[in-house]
Write an enzyme that holds these catalytic residues in place. Sequence first.
Site, PDB file in Angstrom:
ATOM      1  N   GLY A  46     -33.326 -97.019  18.493  1.00 30.08           N
ATOM      2  CA  GLY A  46     -33.724 -96.523  19.808  1.00 30.08           C
ATOM      3  C   GLY A  46     -34.857 -95.536  19.632  1.00 30.08           C
ATOM      4  O   GLY A  46     -35.055 -94.997  18.530  1.00 30.08           O
ATOM      5  N   GLN A  51     -40.230 -88.372  22.140  1.00 34.29           N
ATOM      6  CA  GLN A  51     -40.217 -88.301  20.670  1.00 34.29           C
ATOM      7  C   GLN A  51     -41.578 -88.654  20.084  1.00 34.29           C
ATOM      8  O   GLN A  51     -41.836 -88.334  18.909  1.00 34.29           O
ATOM      9  CB  GLN A  51     -39.155 -89.240  20.088  1.00 34.29           C
ATOM     10  CG  GLN A  51     -37.726 -88.820  20.432  1.00 34.29           C
ATOM     11  CD  GLN A  51     -36.720 -89.724  19.806  1.00 34.29           C
ATOM     12  OE1 GLN A  51     -36.390 -90.775  20.357  1.00 34.29           O
ATOM     13  NE2 GLN A  51     -36.216 -89.369  18.647  1.00 34.29           N
ATOM     14  N   CYS A  95     -30.689 -88.875  14.610  1.00 34.52           N
ATOM     15  CA  CYS A  95     -31.834 -88.829  15.507  1.00 34.52           C
ATOM     16  C   CYS A  95     -33.116 -88.860  14.682  1.00 34.52           C
ATOM     17  O   CYS A  95     -33.215 -88.158  13.666  1.00 34.52           O
ATOM     18  CB  CYS A  95     -31.802 -87.550  16.352  1.00 34.52           C
ATOM     19  SG  CYS A  95     -33.151 -87.444  17.545  1.00 34.52           S
ATOM     20  N   LEU A  96     -34.065 -89.673  15.092  1.00 35.54           N
ATOM     21  CA  LEU A  96     -35.317 -89.777  14.336  1.00 35.54           C
ATOM     22  C   LEU A  96     -36.124 -88.481  14.407  1.00 35.54           C
ATOM     23  O   LEU A  96     -37.008 -88.260  13.592  1.00 35.54           O
ATOM     24  CB  LEU A  96     -36.143 -90.964  14.857  1.00 35.54           C
ATOM     25  CG  LEU A  96     -35.479 -92.341  14.631  1.00 35.54           C
ATOM     26  CD1 LEU A  96     -36.291 -93.434  15.292  1.00 35.54           C
ATOM     27  CD2 LEU A  96     -35.267 -92.618  13.159  1.00 35.54           C
ATOM     28  N   HIS A 137     -27.906 -91.736  24.339  1.00 35.66           N
ATOM     29  CA  HIS A 137     -28.642 -90.838  23.436  1.00 35.66           C
ATOM     30  C   HIS A 137     -30.112 -90.771  23.864  1.00 35.66           C
ATOM     31  O   HIS A 137     -30.712 -89.694  23.893  1.00 35.66           O
ATOM     32  CB  HIS A 137     -28.521 -91.356  21.991  1.00 35.66           C
ATOM     33  CG  HIS A 137     -29.321 -90.589  20.978  1.00 35.66           C
ATOM     34  ND1 HIS A 137     -28.755 -89.754  20.048  1.00 35.66           N
ATOM     35  CD2 HIS A 137     -30.654 -90.537  20.748  1.00 35.66           C
ATOM     36  CE1 HIS A 137     -29.711 -89.208  19.302  1.00 35.66           C
ATOM     37  NE2 HIS A 137     -30.872 -89.673  19.708  1.00 35.66           N
ATOM     38  N   GLU A 138     -30.671 -91.953  24.232  1.00 36.95           N
ATOM     39  CA  GLU A 138     -32.096 -91.986  24.614  1.00 36.95           C
ATOM     40  C   GLU A 138     -32.337 -91.353  25.983  1.00 36.95           C
ATOM     41  O   GLU A 138     -33.316 -90.632  26.165  1.00 36.95           O
ATOM     42  CB  GLU A 138     -32.614 -93.436  24.624  1.00 36.95           C
ATOM     43  CG  GLU A 138     -32.475 -94.206  23.314  1.00 36.95           C
ATOM     44  CD  GLU A 138     -32.994 -93.453  22.108  1.00 36.95           C
ATOM     45  OE1 GLU A 138     -32.494 -93.701  21.000  1.00 36.95           O
ATOM     46  OE2 GLU A 138     -33.873 -92.583  22.253  1.00 36.95           O
ATOM     47  N   HIS A 141     -32.638 -87.769  25.730  1.00 45.40           N
ATOM     48  CA  HIS A 141     -33.978 -87.345  25.300  1.00 45.40           C
ATOM     49  C   HIS A 141     -34.888 -87.144  26.512  1.00 45.40           C
ATOM     50  O   HIS A 141     -35.691 -86.220  26.542  1.00 45.40           O
ATOM     51  CB  HIS A 141     -34.625 -88.393  24.380  1.00 45.40           C
ATOM     52  CG  HIS A 141     -34.312 -88.229  22.921  1.00 45.40           C
ATOM     53  ND1 HIS A 141     -34.627 -87.097  22.192  1.00 45.40           N
ATOM     54  CD2 HIS A 141     -33.723 -89.073  22.044  1.00 45.40           C
ATOM     55  CE1 HIS A 141     -34.235 -87.248  20.930  1.00 45.40           C
ATOM     56  NE2 HIS A 141     -33.690 -88.441  20.815  1.00 45.40           N
TER      57      HIS A 141
HETATM   58  O1  K2U Z   1     -33.346 -91.571  19.506  1.00 45.74           O
HETATM   59  C1  K2U Z   1     -33.430 -91.625  18.285  1.00 45.74           C
HETATM   60  O2  K2U Z   1     -33.715 -90.642  17.597  1.00 45.74           O
HETATM   61  C2  K2U Z   1     -33.074 -92.928  17.562  1.00 45.74           C
HETATM   62  C3  K2U Z   1     -31.611 -92.843  17.263  1.00 45.74           C
HETATM   63  C4  K2U Z   1     -30.878 -93.689  18.233  1.00 45.74           C
HETATM   64  C5  K2U Z   1     -29.387 -93.566  18.054  1.00 45.74           C
HETATM   65  C6  K2U Z   1     -28.781 -92.397  17.613  1.00 45.74           C
HETATM   66  C7  K2U Z   1     -27.404 -92.338  17.481  1.00 45.74           C
HETATM   67  C8  K2U Z   1     -26.626 -93.440  17.780  1.00 45.74           C
HETATM   68  C9  K2U Z   1     -27.235 -94.588  18.225  1.00 45.74           C
HETATM   69  C10 K2U Z   1     -28.608 -94.647  18.349  1.00 45.74           C
HETATM   70  C11 K2U Z   1     -31.313 -93.213  15.819  1.00 45.74           C
HETATM   71  O3  K2U Z   1     -31.936 -92.370  14.929  1.00 45.74           O
HETATM   72  S1  K2U Z   1     -31.778 -94.796  15.310  1.00 45.74           S
HETATM   73  C12 K2U Z   1     -31.067 -94.696  13.680  1.00 45.74           C
HETATM   74  C13 K2U Z   1     -29.663 -95.184  13.707  1.00 45.74           C
HETATM   75  C14 K2U Z   1     -29.443 -96.465  13.250  1.00 45.74           C
HETATM   76  C15 K2U Z   1     -28.156 -96.978  13.307  1.00 45.74           C
HETATM   77  C16 K2U Z   1     -27.104 -96.234  13.822  1.00 45.74           C
HETATM   78  C17 K2U Z   1     -27.337 -94.944  14.282  1.00 45.74           C
HETATM   79  C18 K2U Z   1     -28.626 -94.409  14.227  1.00 45.74           C
HETATM   80 ZN    ZN Z   2     -32.756 -89.149  19.052  1.00 49.79          ZN
END
Ligand code: K2U
Ligand code: ZN
Length: 173
Positions: A46, A51, A95-96, A137-138, A141
């Site tokens: 996501g 971001q 979170c990225l 989560h998005e 943001h």
């Molecule tokens: O929004 C973001 O920073 C991307 C997030 C999205 C996300 C966070 C937590 C749970 C679900 C989605 C992640 O960094 S994407 C990396 C990731 C990959 C697999 C599972 C969880 C997070």
């Molecule tokens: Zn995030």
Amino acid sequence: MTVRDILIHPDPRLKKVCAPVGDITPALQTLADDMLQTMYEAPGIGLAAPQVGELKRLLVMDCVKEEGAPPRPMVLFNPEVTWASDATNVYEEGCLSIPDQYADVERPAEVKVRWTDRDGQTQEEQFDGLWATCVQHEIDHLNGKLFIDYLKPLRRQMITRKMVKLKRERARL
Ligand code: K2U
Ligand code: ZN
């Protein structure tokens, strides 16, 4: 398409409430395409516009995890949660914008979301599992909320301090 730089917490742009988008212009479609490329390259499942420094209500996601399954890139403009289940799920989120930090976050297990898609059409869909966690989560943001805002203050401060150190080290490179 262009891979964009992902902002790292703490950054004031990650705490802003983002502005709704109007007509879906070619520029907004290009931003969405760049965000999808940036997300896949991270890699992530996501990514929200703030971001990459764009304070607009736009998110992209593709939570397909099954090996060999076709990807399902999704672009959501002006997303709104129209229903959320009473049942909740706990997921170890990352979170990225807060690299290498993970913590359990409890959220509604299922949500119904309405949005405008890449072609300007209104869509509504019910998400469960990792898709539900990710879309919430998005959308957080877009409202300037990070997953660490659900943690106890001491844990949040520890993570913020680590990110300040990381940014200082990256700035020296
Ligand atoms: O929004 C973001 O920073 C991307 C997030 C999205 C996300 C966070 C937590 C749970 C679900 C989605 C992640 O960094 S994407 C990396 C990731 C990959 C697999 C599972 C969880 C997070
Ligand atoms: Zn995030």
